[in-house]
Motif scaffolding. Structure first.
Motif, PDB file in Angstrom:
ATOM      1  N   ILE A 328     -19.845 -46.906  -4.563  1.00 39.99           N
ATOM      2  CA  ILE A 328     -19.382 -45.529  -4.410  1.00 39.99           C
ATOM      3  C   ILE A 328     -18.313 -45.443  -3.326  1.00 39.99           C
ATOM      4  O   ILE A 328     -18.522 -45.894  -2.193  1.00 39.99           O
ATOM      5  N   LYS A 329     -17.172 -44.835  -3.663  1.00 37.14           N
ATOM      6  CA  LYS A 329     -16.083 -44.663  -2.704  1.00 37.14           C
ATOM      7  C   LYS A 329     -15.924 -43.210  -2.250  1.00 37.14           C
ATOM      8  O   LYS A 329     -15.503 -42.951  -1.122  1.00 37.14           O
ATOM      9  N   LEU A 330     -16.232 -42.259  -3.126  1.00 36.99           N
ATOM     10  CA  LEU A 330     -16.033 -40.853  -2.812  1.00 36.99           C
ATOM     11  C   LEU A 330     -17.201 -40.056  -3.373  1.00 36.99           C
ATOM     12  O   LEU A 330     -17.687 -40.337  -4.471  1.00 36.99           O
ATOM     13  N   VAL A 331     -17.641 -39.051  -2.612  1.00 36.05           N
ATOM     14  CA  VAL A 331     -18.709 -38.173  -3.069  1.00 36.05           C
ATOM     15  C   VAL A 331     -18.197 -36.732  -3.018  1.00 36.05           C
ATOM     16  O   VAL A 331     -17.779 -36.251  -1.962  1.00 36.05           O
ATOM     17  N   ASP A 332     -18.227 -36.070  -4.149  1.00 42.33           N
ATOM     18  CA  ASP A 332     -17.821 -34.666  -4.262  1.00 42.33           C
ATOM     19  C   ASP A 332     -19.041 -33.799  -3.983  1.00 42.33           C
ATOM     20  O   ASP A 332     -20.066 -33.915  -4.660  1.00 42.33           O
ATOM     21  N   SER A 333     -18.942 -32.917  -3.000  1.00 36.77           N
ATOM     22  CA  SER A 333     -20.068 -32.054  -2.663  1.00 36.77           C
ATOM     23  C   SER A 333     -20.339 -31.005  -3.737  1.00 36.77           C
ATOM     24  O   SER A 333     -21.438 -30.449  -3.800  1.00 36.77           O
ATOM     25  N   THR A 334     -19.348 -30.703  -4.564  1.00 36.56           N
ATOM     26  CA  THR A 334     -19.418 -29.627  -5.562  1.00 36.56           C
ATOM     27  C   THR A 334     -19.804 -28.304  -4.904  1.00 36.56           C
ATOM     28  O   THR A 334     -20.403 -27.437  -5.548  1.00 36.56           O
ATOM     29  N   ALA A 335     -19.503 -28.153  -3.638  1.00 36.05           N
ATOM     30  CA  ALA A 335     -19.887 -26.955  -2.892  1.00 36.05           C
ATOM     31  C   ALA A 335     -18.763 -25.932  -2.890  1.00 36.05           C
ATOM     32  O   ALA A 335     -17.598 -26.250  -3.167  1.00 36.05           O
ATOM     33  N   ALA A 336     -19.121 -24.701  -2.565  1.00 33.69           N
ATOM     34  CA  ALA A 336     -18.120 -23.655  -2.396  1.00 33.69           C
ATOM     35  C   ALA A 336     -17.244 -23.986  -1.191  1.00 33.69           C
ATOM     36  O   ALA A 336     -17.667 -24.707  -0.277  1.00 33.69           O
ATOM     37  N   PRO A 337     -15.999 -23.485  -1.159  1.00 31.31           N
ATOM     38  CA  PRO A 337     -15.168 -23.734   0.027  1.00 31.31           C
ATOM     39  C   PRO A 337     -15.801 -23.117   1.271  1.00 31.31           C
ATOM     40  O   PRO A 337     -16.471 -22.080   1.195  1.00 31.31           O
ATOM     41  N   ASP A 338     -15.612 -23.792   2.410  1.00 27.80           N
ATOM     42  CA  ASP A 338     -16.154 -23.324   3.693  1.00 27.80           C
ATOM     43  C   ASP A 338     -17.672 -23.201   3.655  1.00 27.80           C
ATOM     44  O   ASP A 338     -18.255 -22.275   4.239  1.00 27.80           O
ATOM     45  N   HIS A 339     -18.312 -24.128   2.989  1.00 26.39           N
ATOM     46  CA  HIS A 339     -19.775 -24.080   2.905  1.00 26.39           C
ATOM     47  C   HIS A 339     -20.379 -24.331   4.289  1.00 26.39           C
ATOM     48  O   HIS A 339     -20.067 -25.337   4.937  1.00 26.39           O
ATOM     49  N   PRO A 340     -21.252 -23.449   4.769  1.00 27.67           N
ATOM     50  CA  PRO A 340     -21.715 -23.551   6.162  1.00 27.67           C
ATOM     51  C   PRO A 340     -22.594 -24.756   6.440  1.00 27.67           C
ATOM     52  O   PRO A 340     -22.665 -25.212   7.585  1.00 27.67           O
ATOM     53  N   MET A 341     -23.273 -25.303   5.407  1.00 27.15           N
ATOM     54  CA  MET A 341     -24.147 -26.436   5.653  1.00 27.15           C
ATOM     55  C   MET A 341     -23.407 -27.759   5.586  1.00 27.15           C
ATOM     56  O   MET A 341     -23.471 -28.578   6.507  1.00 27.15           O
ATOM     57  N   ILE A 342     -22.664 -27.987   4.489  1.00 33.22           N
ATOM     58  CA  ILE A 342     -22.137 -29.334   4.270  1.00 33.22           C
ATOM     59  C   ILE A 342     -20.751 -29.558   4.860  1.00 33.22           C
ATOM     60  O   ILE A 342     -20.377 -30.686   5.180  1.00 33.22           O
ATOM     61  N   ASP A 343     -19.970 -28.497   5.028  1.00 36.84           N
ATOM     62  CA  ASP A 343     -18.615 -28.679   5.565  1.00 36.84           C
ATOM     63  C   ASP A 343     -18.589 -29.363   6.931  1.00 36.84           C
ATOM     64  O   ASP A 343     -17.726 -30.221   7.166  1.00 36.84           O
ATOM     65  N   PRO A 344     -19.485 -29.031   7.865  1.00 33.97           N
ATOM     66  CA  PRO A 344     -19.444 -29.710   9.167  1.00 33.97           C
ATOM     67  C   PRO A 344     -19.871 -31.174   9.101  1.00 33.97           C
ATOM     68  O   PRO A 344     -19.565 -31.943  10.013  1.00 33.97           O
ATOM     69  N   ILE A 345     -20.574 -31.571   8.032  1.00 39.65           N
ATOM     70  CA  ILE A 345     -21.074 -32.952   7.937  1.00 39.65           C
ATOM     71  C   ILE A 345     -20.082 -33.833   7.184  1.00 39.65           C
ATOM     72  O   ILE A 345     -19.705 -34.910   7.655  1.00 39.65           O
ATOM     73  N   TRP A 346     -19.666 -33.366   6.005  1.00 39.90           N
ATOM     74  CA  TRP A 346     -18.672 -34.105   5.225  1.00 39.90           C
ATOM     75  C   TRP A 346     -17.322 -33.476   5.508  1.00 39.90           C
ATOM     76  O   TRP A 346     -16.975 -32.425   4.966  1.00 39.90           O
ATOM     77  N   ARG A 347     -16.531 -34.129   6.354  1.00 41.89           N
ATOM     78  CA  ARG A 347     -15.272 -33.556   6.823  1.00 41.89           C
ATOM     79  C   ARG A 347     -14.087 -33.846   5.905  1.00 41.89           C
ATOM     80  O   ARG A 347     -13.000 -33.321   6.135  1.00 41.89           O
ATOM     81  N   GLY A 348     -14.283 -34.709   4.900  1.00 46.43           N
ATOM     82  CA  GLY A 348     -13.218 -34.901   3.929  1.00 46.43           C
ATOM     83  C   GLY A 348     -13.054 -33.650   3.081  1.00 46.43           C
ATOM     84  O   GLY A 348     -13.978 -32.835   2.967  1.00 46.43           O
ATOM     85  N   ARG A 349     -11.879 -33.469   2.493  1.00 44.84           N
ATOM     86  CA  ARG A 349     -11.629 -32.299   1.671  1.00 44.84           C
ATOM     87  C   ARG A 349     -11.069 -32.725   0.309  1.00 44.84           C
ATOM     88  O   ARG A 349     -10.132 -33.509   0.228  1.00 44.84           O
ATOM     89  N   PHE A 350     -11.676 -32.164  -0.732  1.00 42.60           N
ATOM     90  CA  PHE A 350     -11.344 -32.473  -2.117  1.00 42.60           C
ATOM     91  C   PHE A 350     -10.611 -31.269  -2.690  1.00 42.60           C
ATOM     92  O   PHE A 350     -11.169 -30.170  -2.780  1.00 42.60           O
ATOM     93  N   ALA A 351      -9.336 -31.453  -3.048  1.00 40.29           N
ATOM     94  CA  ALA A 351      -8.497 -30.341  -3.510  1.00 40.29           C
ATOM     95  C   ALA A 351      -8.803 -30.006  -4.967  1.00 40.29           C
ATOM     96  O   ALA A 351      -8.692 -30.858  -5.854  1.00 40.29           O
ATOM     97  N   VAL A 352      -9.178 -28.763  -5.199  1.00 40.76           N
ATOM     98  CA  VAL A 352      -9.556 -28.285  -6.525  1.00 40.76           C
ATOM     99  C   VAL A 352      -8.719 -27.046  -6.834  1.00 40.76           C
ATOM    100  O   VAL A 352      -8.226 -26.375  -5.920  1.00 40.76           O
ATOM    101  N   GLY A 353      -8.550 -26.736  -8.103  1.00 38.82           N
ATOM    102  CA  GLY A 353      -7.789 -25.531  -8.430  1.00 38.82           C
ATOM    103  C   GLY A 353      -7.916 -25.136  -9.880  1.00 38.82           C
ATOM    104  O   GLY A 353      -8.461 -25.874 -10.709  1.00 38.82           O
ATOM    105  N   ASP A 354      -7.422 -23.953 -10.170  1.00 40.43           N
ATOM    106  CA  ASP A 354      -7.288 -23.455 -11.538  1.00 40.43           C
ATOM    107  C   ASP A 354      -5.815 -23.570 -11.914  1.00 40.43           C
ATOM    108  O   ASP A 354      -4.968 -22.907 -11.304  1.00 40.43           O
TER     109      ASP A 354
END
Length: 389
Positions: A328-354
């Motif tokens: 495994i090289k990358l893990v997507d949190s599948t979380a909402a942006p600015d998620h209060p629980m996981i954002d401070p732990i997983w500091r990488g950012r995965f760019a998503v869009g419509d």
């Protein structure tokens, strides 16, 4: 009641009734009619993984009566007849109740809608998907929750630009991700600092007052089946249960996803992680795997232990587990942006869009379609803000 035309208020250009929801996906095969083995084979050759578009998961997520009847597939094949591209889609009417000639990527959970494209023939597959979408009579293809910077989106953009088409980003955001190639302890120290890690160690000791604390993995089909039921109960014990949005409140969907999780576990594509204190399950999470990526789908915690931050404690252990896995090289949190629980732990950012892709050059309908979809999204975001208040 008649459907009103959609009008670009800046230019007064109507979308005619003839370009309605009746014009599009009936020409495409239902996802239930696809060759599951060919789909799995393609998933093993993709330029960019997407665990949410593995056949078992997609068929389960869209498997109710309505989903089976309205979810179709754009597909691409090479000269030998091998499947090289796939994207589940809905009409805009079934996705949004908007009478627009638009195909919309299908995913009821709004997880990740990156198409599956063959790594050896990805550009041609992307070109074929756009051509098939155009042949239905659609005027645009909307990819929701797509990986903006990924190779699949790059190939779709190149295919579109080669035909004089310019994709439009309707909305972009980022969510937490984990760089699993890093040393977990170094990563957690950088993210949280020594003081907060010390506090979480204290909470882990407090949790130990209820019995020996263990982080466990369910990876075999039999273990995943048992752990899935534990997850369902934990998720329903919290706010999702009180709000009625827990999977346990949708028993048919929960049963389909259970079957999918068990089937994927048999192929090493699903595991369920748990944090236990003695005989009691404190937290559980479902993790999908595809290629060199993992996807943190859902988390359930024992509400009575909320003060001990069980979700955080499980995520810390999951971080250590996935960083120790060389596959495994990358893990997507599948979380909402600015998620209060996981954002401070997983500091990488995965760019998503419509991303909205026109299907015809200089199409006079594309402007009104873009305006209508942007207006709908603005109203949706406003409604979410009001609900939070």
């Amino acid at each position: 009641m008649q459907e009103a035309d959609v009008v670009d208020i800046s230019q007064g250009t109507p979308v005619p009734r003839s370009a309605s929801h009746n014009a599009v996906p009936h020409l495409l095969p239902s996802i239930t009619a696809l060759d599951a083995q060919a789909w799995r084979d393609l998933a093993g050759r993709v330029v960019e993984p997407n665990g949410y578009y593995l056949p078992e998961w997609t068929l389960a997520a869209n498997g109710d009566d309505r989903g089976r009847s309205v979810t179709h597939a754009l597909m691409a094949y090479d000269s030998s007849g091998q499947l090289t591209g796939l994207l589940p889609v809905l009409s805009c009417w079934h996705a949004f109740r908007l009478p627009l000639p638009v195909l919309v990527s299908a995913d009821p959970f709004r997880s990740l809608d990156t198409p599956l494209l063959d790594r050896e023939d990805g550009l041609q597959a992307a070109t074929s998907l756009l051509a098939q979408a155009r042949a239905t009579g659609a005027r645009a293809l909307l990819l929701r929750d797509v990986a903006r910077d990924g190779e699949a989106m790059q190939m779709l953009s190149r295919a579109a630009q080669a035909e004089g088409l310019k994709p439009v980003l309707l909305r972009g955001w980022s969510r937490a991700c984990l760089d699993a190639t890093r040393d977990s302890e170094e990563l957690l120290r950088d993210a949280l600092g020594g003081k907060r890690l010390k506090e979480y160690r204290r909470l882990m000791r407090r949790l130990g007052d209820h019995g020996e604390v263990r982080f466990s993995l369910a990876q075999t089909p039999e273990d995943v089946a048992r752990a899935y039921d534990v997850f369902l109960a934990l998720e329903a014990s919290g706010w999702k249960g009180r709000r009625g949005t827990a999977l346990l409140h949708r028993p048919e969907l929960a049963a389909r996803l259970r079957e999918a999780a068990v089937a994927l576990a048999a192929r090493g594509a699903c595991e369920i992680v748990q944090l236990r204190a003695g005989d009691e399950a404190i937290a559980a999470g479902i993790v999908l795997r595809h290629g060199d990526r993992a996807y943190f789908f859902k988390l359930g915690i024992a509400e009575q232990h909320a003060r001990l931050s069980p979700g955080v404690l499980l995520t810390l252990e999951l971080t250590r587990h996935l960083c120790a896995d060389p596959a495994i090289k990358l893990v997507d949190s599948t979380a909402a942006p600015d998620h209060p629980m996981i954002d401070p732990i997983w500091r990488g950012r995965f760019a998503v869009g419509d991303v909205l892709i026109p299907l015809r050059p200089r199409d006079p309908l594309f402007g009104p379609i873009t305006l209508a979809l942007r207006g709908r999204e603005a109203l949706r975001q406003r409604a979410k803000q009001l609900l939070k208040r």
